[in-house]
Every structure is written in C-alpha cells, then in structure tokens.
Design a protein around this motif. Structure first.
Motif, PDB file in Angstrom:
ATOM      1  N   ILE A   3      -6.968  10.198  -6.017  1.00  0.00           N
ATOM      2  CA  ILE A   3      -5.995   9.492  -5.178  1.00  0.00           C
ATOM      3  C   ILE A   3      -4.806  10.419  -4.950  1.00  0.00           C
ATOM      4  O   ILE A   3      -4.372  11.108  -5.864  1.00  0.00           O
ATOM      5  CB  ILE A   3      -5.572   8.161  -5.855  1.00  0.00           C
ATOM      6  CG1 ILE A   3      -4.737   7.329  -4.910  1.00  0.00           C
ATOM      7  CG2 ILE A   3      -4.860   8.401  -7.146  1.00  0.00           C
ATOM      8  CD1 ILE A   3      -4.539   5.901  -5.388  1.00  0.00           C
ATOM      9  N   ASP A   4      -4.311  10.481  -3.733  1.00  0.00           N
ATOM     10  CA  ASP A   4      -3.190  11.379  -3.460  1.00  0.00           C
ATOM     11  C   ASP A   4      -1.881  10.771  -3.969  1.00  0.00           C
ATOM     12  O   ASP A   4      -1.804   9.592  -4.285  1.00  0.00           O
ATOM     13  CB  ASP A   4      -3.116  11.741  -1.976  1.00  0.00           C
ATOM     14  CG  ASP A   4      -2.735  10.561  -1.088  1.00  0.00           C
ATOM     15  OD1 ASP A   4      -2.761   9.424  -1.576  1.00  0.00           O
ATOM     16  OD2 ASP A   4      -2.428  10.794   0.089  1.00  0.00           O
ATOM     17  N   GLU A   5      -0.876  11.618  -4.010  1.00  0.00           N
ATOM     18  CA  GLU A   5       0.408  11.235  -4.612  1.00  0.00           C
ATOM     19  C   GLU A   5       1.085  10.080  -3.872  1.00  0.00           C
ATOM     20  O   GLU A   5       1.647   9.180  -4.499  1.00  0.00           O
ATOM     21  CB  GLU A   5       1.337  12.455  -4.632  1.00  0.00           C
ATOM     22  CG  GLU A   5       2.675  12.192  -5.263  1.00  0.00           C
ATOM     23  CD  GLU A   5       2.834  12.893  -6.582  1.00  0.00           C
ATOM     24  OE1 GLU A   5       3.854  12.626  -7.221  1.00  0.00           O
ATOM     25  OE2 GLU A   5       1.977  13.659  -6.979  1.00  0.00           O
ATOM     26  N   SER A   6       1.035  10.058  -2.547  1.00  0.00           N
ATOM     27  CA  SER A   6       1.719   8.991  -1.811  1.00  0.00           C
ATOM     28  C   SER A   6       1.040   7.640  -2.023  1.00  0.00           C
ATOM     29  O   SER A   6       1.707   6.621  -2.175  1.00  0.00           O
ATOM     30  CB  SER A   6       1.784   9.324  -0.314  1.00  0.00           C
ATOM     31  OG  SER A   6       0.478   9.407   0.224  1.00  0.00           O
ATOM     32  N   ALA A   7      -0.290   7.627  -2.049  1.00  0.00           N
ATOM     33  CA  ALA A   7      -1.003   6.373  -2.301  1.00  0.00           C
ATOM     34  C   ALA A   7      -0.746   5.889  -3.726  1.00  0.00           C
ATOM     35  O   ALA A   7      -0.592   4.688  -3.961  1.00  0.00           O
ATOM     36  CB  ALA A   7      -2.497   6.545  -2.055  1.00  0.00           C
ATOM     37  N   ALA A   8      -0.698   6.813  -4.666  1.00  0.00           N
ATOM     38  CA  ALA A   8      -0.421   6.436  -6.050  1.00  0.00           C
ATOM     39  C   ALA A   8       0.973   5.834  -6.173  1.00  0.00           C
ATOM     40  O   ALA A   8       1.175   4.857  -6.894  1.00  0.00           O
ATOM     41  CB  ALA A   8      -0.555   7.658  -6.967  1.00  0.00           C
ATOM     42  N   GLY A   9       1.925   6.400  -5.448  1.00  0.00           N
ATOM     43  CA  GLY A   9       3.280   5.850  -5.474  1.00  0.00           C
ATOM     44  C   GLY A   9       3.331   4.435  -4.916  1.00  0.00           C
ATOM     45  O   GLY A   9       4.057   3.591  -5.429  1.00  0.00           O
ATOM     46  N   GLU A  10       2.541   4.164  -3.887  1.00  0.00           N
ATOM     47  CA  GLU A  10       2.489   2.814  -3.321  1.00  0.00           C
ATOM     48  C   GLU A  10       1.875   1.825  -4.305  1.00  0.00           C
ATOM     49  O   GLU A  10       2.323   0.685  -4.405  1.00  0.00           O
ATOM     50  CB  GLU A  10       1.694   2.823  -2.019  1.00  0.00           C
ATOM     51  CG  GLU A  10       2.420   3.512  -0.891  1.00  0.00           C
ATOM     52  CD  GLU A  10       1.592   3.570   0.377  1.00  0.00           C
ATOM     53  OE1 GLU A  10       0.655   2.763   0.518  1.00  0.00           O
ATOM     54  OE2 GLU A  10       1.897   4.418   1.228  1.00  0.00           O
ATOM     55  N   VAL A  11       0.852   2.254  -5.039  1.00  0.00           N
ATOM     56  CA  VAL A  11       0.216   1.384  -6.030  1.00  0.00           C
ATOM     57  C   VAL A  11       1.204   1.067  -7.147  1.00  0.00           C
ATOM     58  O   VAL A  11       1.319  -0.085  -7.579  1.00  0.00           O
ATOM     59  CB  VAL A  11      -1.077   2.019  -6.591  1.00  0.00           C
ATOM     60  CG1 VAL A  11      -1.606   1.226  -7.764  1.00  0.00           C
ATOM     61  CG2 VAL A  11      -2.121   2.144  -5.499  1.00  0.00           C
ATOM     62  N   VAL A  12       1.932   2.074  -7.602  1.00  0.00           N
ATOM     63  CA  VAL A  12       2.920   1.867  -8.669  1.00  0.00           C
ATOM     64  C   VAL A  12       4.032   0.942  -8.171  1.00  0.00           C
ATOM     65  O   VAL A  12       4.477   0.048  -8.893  1.00  0.00           O
ATOM     66  CB  VAL A  12       3.475   3.215  -9.174  1.00  0.00           C
ATOM     67  CG1 VAL A  12       4.656   3.008 -10.106  1.00  0.00           C
ATOM     68  CG2 VAL A  12       2.383   4.008  -9.872  1.00  0.00           C
ATOM     69  N   ASN A  13       4.465   1.129  -6.926  1.00  0.00           N
ATOM     70  CA  ASN A  13       5.490   0.257  -6.349  1.00  0.00           C
ATOM     71  C   ASN A  13       4.974  -1.180  -6.233  1.00  0.00           C
ATOM     72  O   ASN A  13       5.692  -2.136  -6.547  1.00  0.00           O
ATOM     73  CB  ASN A  13       5.925   0.783  -4.981  1.00  0.00           C
ATOM     74  CG  ASN A  13       7.103   0.030  -4.423  1.00  0.00           C
ATOM     75  OD1 ASN A  13       7.995  -0.383  -5.159  1.00  0.00           O
ATOM     76  ND2 ASN A  13       7.120  -0.173  -3.126  1.00  0.00           N
ATOM     77  N   TRP A  14       3.736  -1.354  -5.778  1.00  0.00           N
ATOM     78  CA  TRP A  14       3.128  -2.676  -5.682  1.00  0.00           C
ATOM     79  C   TRP A  14       3.104  -3.345  -7.056  1.00  0.00           C
ATOM     80  O   TRP A  14       3.452  -4.515  -7.194  1.00  0.00           O
ATOM     81  CB  TRP A  14       1.705  -2.563  -5.123  1.00  0.00           C
ATOM     82  CG  TRP A  14       0.985  -3.864  -5.059  1.00  0.00           C
ATOM     83  CD1 TRP A  14       1.031  -4.774  -4.040  1.00  0.00           C
ATOM     84  CD2 TRP A  14       0.120  -4.427  -6.058  1.00  0.00           C
ATOM     85  NE1 TRP A  14       0.247  -5.863  -4.353  1.00  0.00           N
ATOM     86  CE2 TRP A  14      -0.326  -5.681  -5.583  1.00  0.00           C
ATOM     87  CE3 TRP A  14      -0.319  -4.001  -7.300  1.00  0.00           C
ATOM     88  CZ2 TRP A  14      -1.187  -6.493  -6.309  1.00  0.00           C
ATOM     89  CZ3 TRP A  14      -1.175  -4.810  -8.023  1.00  0.00           C
ATOM     90  CH2 TRP A  14      -1.598  -6.040  -7.527  1.00  0.00           C
ATOM     91  N   ALA A  15       2.703  -2.586  -8.068  1.00  0.00           N
ATOM     92  CA  ALA A  15       2.640  -3.135  -9.426  1.00  0.00           C
ATOM     93  C   ALA A  15       4.027  -3.524  -9.926  1.00  0.00           C
ATOM     94  O   ALA A  15       4.179  -4.525 -10.627  1.00  0.00           O
ATOM     95  CB  ALA A  15       1.991  -2.138 -10.382  1.00  0.00           C
ATOM     96  N   ASN A  16       5.049  -2.762  -9.569  1.00  0.00           N
ATOM     97  CA  ASN A  16       6.414  -3.087  -9.981  1.00  0.00           C
ATOM     98  C   ASN A  16       6.868  -4.401  -9.346  1.00  0.00           C
ATOM     99  O   ASN A  16       7.444  -5.269 -10.020  1.00  0.00           O
ATOM    100  CB  ASN A  16       7.364  -1.956  -9.603  1.00  0.00           C
ATOM    101  CG  ASN A  16       8.773  -2.231 -10.075  1.00  0.00           C
ATOM    102  OD1 ASN A  16       8.996  -2.642 -11.207  1.00  0.00           O
ATOM    103  ND2 ASN A  16       9.735  -2.008  -9.209  1.00  0.00           N
ATOM    104  N   LEU A  17       6.601  -4.562  -8.057  1.00  0.00           N
ATOM    105  CA  LEU A  17       6.986  -5.808  -7.382  1.00  0.00           C
ATOM    106  C   LEU A  17       6.232  -7.002  -7.954  1.00  0.00           C
ATOM    107  O   LEU A  17       6.801  -8.073  -8.158  1.00  0.00           O
ATOM    108  CB  LEU A  17       6.732  -5.690  -5.882  1.00  0.00           C
ATOM    109  CG  LEU A  17       7.598  -4.666  -5.151  1.00  0.00           C
ATOM    110  CD1 LEU A  17       7.144  -4.515  -3.710  1.00  0.00           C
ATOM    111  CD2 LEU A  17       9.061  -5.043  -5.227  1.00  0.00           C
TER     112      LEU A  17
END
Length: 169
Positions: A3-17
C-alpha cells in the motif's frame, strides 16, 4: 499487496475518526435519536438517557469491544441527521416550542457540548485506570487498524507506541 504512503495515511485518518466516534458513540448517535426523544419525552428525560448511556458506554464498551461493521455506519448516521434534525425542529416550531426547536436544529453542536461534558469529566476522574486507558483515542485507533488487518509497518514507521507499553505503569 503493498500500500502506498498516501493510501496508508487515509486509512490511519479513517481509523482515528472512527475511534473518536466509537469512544463517544451514544453522543454521536444522539444526533439521530436525541431530537426524536426530545420531541416525545422532553429535555429532562433526554438529558438523563444520553448522559447515562454515554457514561456506561465509556466505562464498559470501548475498552472491551470494537465493531467495524457498526463503525462503517458512522457516515450514514452523519448524513441522516441532515434529514432528521430539520424535520423534528420544524415539528417543534409548528407546535410553538421555539426554544426546543432551535436546540433540536443545532443538536450536533449543542448536544455534543452538553452531553459530552459529563463523559469528559468522568474520563478525567478515572484517567489512571487500565480500562480507561484502553478507551483512549490512540489505543482505539490502533485496535481498529489491527481489526481491519492493517499492517504494522506504517504504524511502526510513524512511531506509534505498542498498546501494551501505553497501558503499563
């Protein structure tokens, strides 16, 4: 699969919300059921039911259980309130209950402030307890990421601390 870095950041952000929503699920859900309960039962019962359910939820559920299927409904709940809030506010307004209509219409702001405060006070009072530490946003986020099968490489690369280290004294 990498998984690329930008997609991983979106997943982490989704999990935070989703962790923020899960920690305060009754207050978050109150954007749908709060105005309806307010309409039928009045302000006193609405306050009692939301504050009581929020405190019990915070003390019991987030530290023991996370439901990914329930968390996925969060977006629909967010959208549904834009339909429910104006309908209930209009009904209260048409019955001459102006203050309740305004309070109901601005429920996402007023409800979060009024009903989130007691839960925050309980959280601060019990801050050092293990079950409360397990209910903290960062730990909930990590548990959500683990439940959806998100690999540790991104989490460890960003410097997140393992859950066991966070809750040990």
């Amino acid at each position: 699969m990498e998984i690329d870095e930008s997609a991983a950041g979106e997943v982490v952000n989704w999990a935070n919300l989703r962790a923020i929503e899960w920690q305060n699920w009754p207050v978050f859900m109150s954007s749908i059921y709060g105005p309806i309960v307010l309409y039928y039962f009045g302000i006193k019962f609405t306050c009692e039911i939301i504050i009581t359910s929020s405190i019990f939820w915070y003390l019991i559920v987030p530290s023991r259980f996370i439901s990914i299927a329930t968390l996925k409904v969060g977006g629909l709940i967010y959208l549904a309130r834009f339909v429910i809030l104006p309908i209930v506010a209009y009904q209260l307004w048409s019955e001459g209950k102006m203050a309740l209509a305004i309070f109901s219409f601005f429920w996402p702001i007023s409800g979060t402030i009024i009903f989130g405060l007691p839960v925050t006070m309980i959280e601060a009072f019990l801050k050092g307890k293990r079950f409360v530490k397990l209910s903290q946003i960062g730990i909930l986020q990590r548990r959500i990421l683990e439940k959806i099968g998100f690999s540790d490489w991104y989490i460890l690369r960003r410097g997140y601390i393992p859950i066991d280290e966070l809750i040990s004294e």
